[in-house]
Design a protein around this motif. Structure first.
Motif, PDB file in Angstrom:
ATOM      1  N   GLY A   1     -36.174  90.469  88.101  1.00 48.90           N
ATOM      2  CA  GLY A   1     -36.730  89.293  88.763  1.00 48.90           C
ATOM      3  C   GLY A   1     -35.671  88.305  89.183  1.00 48.90           C
ATOM      4  N   LEU A   2     -36.146  87.183  89.702  1.00 46.11           N
ATOM      5  CA  LEU A   2     -35.254  86.138  90.190  1.00 46.11           C
ATOM      6  C   LEU A   2     -34.834  85.228  89.044  1.00 46.11           C
ATOM      7  N   GLU A   3     -33.576  84.783  89.102  1.00 47.87           N
ATOM      8  CA  GLU A   3     -33.026  83.951  88.026  1.00 47.87           C
ATOM      9  C   GLU A   3     -32.208  82.829  88.647  1.00 47.87           C
ATOM     10  N   TRP A   4     -32.635  81.602  88.416  1.00 41.34           N
ATOM     11  CA  TRP A   4     -31.874  80.459  88.902  1.00 41.34           C
ATOM     12  C   TRP A   4     -30.523  80.407  88.201  1.00 41.34           C
TER      13      TRP A   4
ATOM     14  N   THR B   1     -27.500  74.476  90.533  1.00 45.12           N
ATOM     15  CA  THR B   1     -27.934  73.571  91.591  1.00 45.12           C
ATOM     16  C   THR B   1     -26.905  72.466  91.750  1.00 45.12           C
TER      17      THR B   1
ATOM     18  N   TYR C   1     -25.942  71.389  87.930  1.00 43.08           N
ATOM     19  CA  TYR C   1     -26.785  71.886  86.842  1.00 43.08           C
ATOM     20  C   TYR C   1     -26.614  73.402  86.771  1.00 43.08           C
ATOM     21  N   TYR C   2     -26.619  73.938  85.534  1.00 42.19           N
ATOM     22  CA  TYR C   2     -26.385  75.370  85.336  1.00 42.19           C
ATOM     23  C   TYR C   2     -27.342  75.934  84.304  1.00 42.19           C
TER      24      TYR C   2
ATOM     25  N   VAL D   1     -36.913  74.474  99.169  1.00 41.88           N
ATOM     26  CA  VAL D   1     -37.238  75.743  98.573  1.00 41.88           C
ATOM     27  C   VAL D   1     -37.436  76.839  99.628  1.00 41.88           C
TER      28      VAL D   1
ATOM     29  N   ALA E   1     -43.818  76.807  93.741  1.00 36.08           N
ATOM     30  CA  ALA E   1     -43.711  77.608  94.958  1.00 36.08           C
ATOM     31  C   ALA E   1     -44.098  79.048  94.658  1.00 36.08           C
TER      32      ALA E   1
ATOM     33  N   TYR F   1     -40.072  73.804  90.377  1.00 34.00           N
ATOM     34  CA  TYR F   1     -38.902  73.007  90.762  1.00 34.00           C
ATOM     35  C   TYR F   1     -39.155  71.541  90.417  1.00 34.00           C
TER      36      TYR F   1
ATOM     37  N   TRP G   1     -34.118  69.739  88.488  1.00 39.66           N
ATOM     38  CA  TRP G   1     -33.041  70.489  89.126  1.00 39.66           C
ATOM     39  C   TRP G   1     -32.805  71.834  88.453  1.00 39.66           C
ATOM     40  N   THR G   2     -33.364  72.033  87.271  1.00 39.66           N
ATOM     41  CA  THR G   2     -33.228  73.313  86.584  1.00 39.66           C
ATOM     42  C   THR G   2     -34.509  74.106  86.797  1.00 39.66           C
ATOM     43  N   TRP G   3     -34.432  75.083  87.671  1.00 35.69           N
ATOM     44  CA  TRP G   3     -35.612  75.819  88.080  1.00 35.69           C
ATOM     45  C   TRP G   3     -35.872  76.994  87.136  1.00 35.69           C
TER      46      TRP G   3
ATOM     47  N   PHE H   1     -38.300  80.827  87.301  1.00 36.26           N
ATOM     48  CA  PHE H   1     -39.167  81.734  88.021  1.00 36.26           C
ATOM     49  C   PHE H   1     -40.049  82.496  87.037  1.00 36.26           C
TER      50      PHE H   1
ATOM     51  N   GLY I   1     -41.951  86.095  86.038  1.00 33.17           N
ATOM     52  CA  GLY I   1     -41.437  87.451  86.010  1.00 33.17           C
ATOM     53  C   GLY I   1     -41.876  88.324  87.174  1.00 33.17           C
TER      54      GLY I   1
END
Lengths: 113, 106
Positions: A44-47, A50, A59-60, A100, B33, B90, B93-95, B97, B99
């Motif tokens: 999946g997607l992982e931030w 930013t 930010y991490y 986004v 989103a 969102y 700032w720390t997003w 998602f 699964g």
């Protein structure tokens, strides 16, 4: 038309460094925060990180803190991700995003010996 | 903030009404989103702010919910909707998602 074009990916050995770039166009880059998101193969997607519009705030995610640095050059409309001490678990496609709605096509980073 | 999507896999027929769920671990003030991702492609934004349809997205897609519970609905499934769907918060700032829900044709 908003365009985000990533570059800089490839094969790198564990423990080494790599710097990704994202060239932005079609909008006023200096007005927007930007981010990096990654996706490991079949996952999946992982931030990842930013950065604020002016670079003053970053930010991490915990797993990359102290190893990755997000930065930007507003004069060049370019976003960067400096990745140090790379690990096999950092292997992923890295996407540059203008939150986004807009995403680049991604650049694949493979960490392997 | 943890984001939990269900189901992880959904099989449906063309023309079906399909509902995907996304639950946040805390109130995200509707900063949610929904993305569609097809194989080998970047994610595509469908819905932002929980219920706003992104420009150019077909009206069969809709988003609803508030607080911690959110839903993506496809009113009449089309073959081109086969994809994996992700939700994202969102609120800060720390997003994070979800699964993902893989949607396939029955």
């Amino acid at each position: 038309e908003v365009q985000l074009v990533e570059s800089g990916g490839g094969l790198v050995q564990p423990g080494r460094s790599m710097k990704l770039s994202c060239a932005a166009s079609g909008f006023t880059f200096s007005n927007y925060g930007m981010a990096w998101v990654r996706q490991a193969p079949t996952k999946g997607l992982e931030w990842v990180a930013t950065i604020s519009y002016d670079g003053s705030s970053t930010y991490y995610r915990d797993s990359v803190k102290g190893r990755f640095t997000i930065s930007r050059d507003n004069a060049k409309s370019t976003l960067y991700l400096q990745m140090n001490s790379l690990r096999s678990e950092d292997t992923a496609t890295y996407y540059c995003t203008k939150p986004v709605a807009y995403w680049g096509q991604g650049t694949l980073v493979t960490v392997s010996s | 903030i943890q984001m939990t999507q269900s189901p992880s896999l959904l099989s449906a027929s063309v023309g079906d009404r399909v509902t995907l769920s996304c639950k946040a671990g805390q109130n995200i003030n509707n900063y949610l989103a929904w993305y569609q991702q097809k194989l080998g492609e970047a994610p595509k934004l469908l819905i932002y702010n929980a219920n706003s349809l992104q420009t150019g997205i077909p009206s069969r897609f809709s988003g609803s919910g508030s607080g911690t519970d959110f839903t993506l609905t496809i009113s009449s499934l089309q073959p081109e909707d086969v994809a994996t769907y992700f939700c994202q918060q969102y609120n800060s700032w720390t997003w994070t998602f979800g699964g993902g829900t893989k949607l396939e044709l029955k």
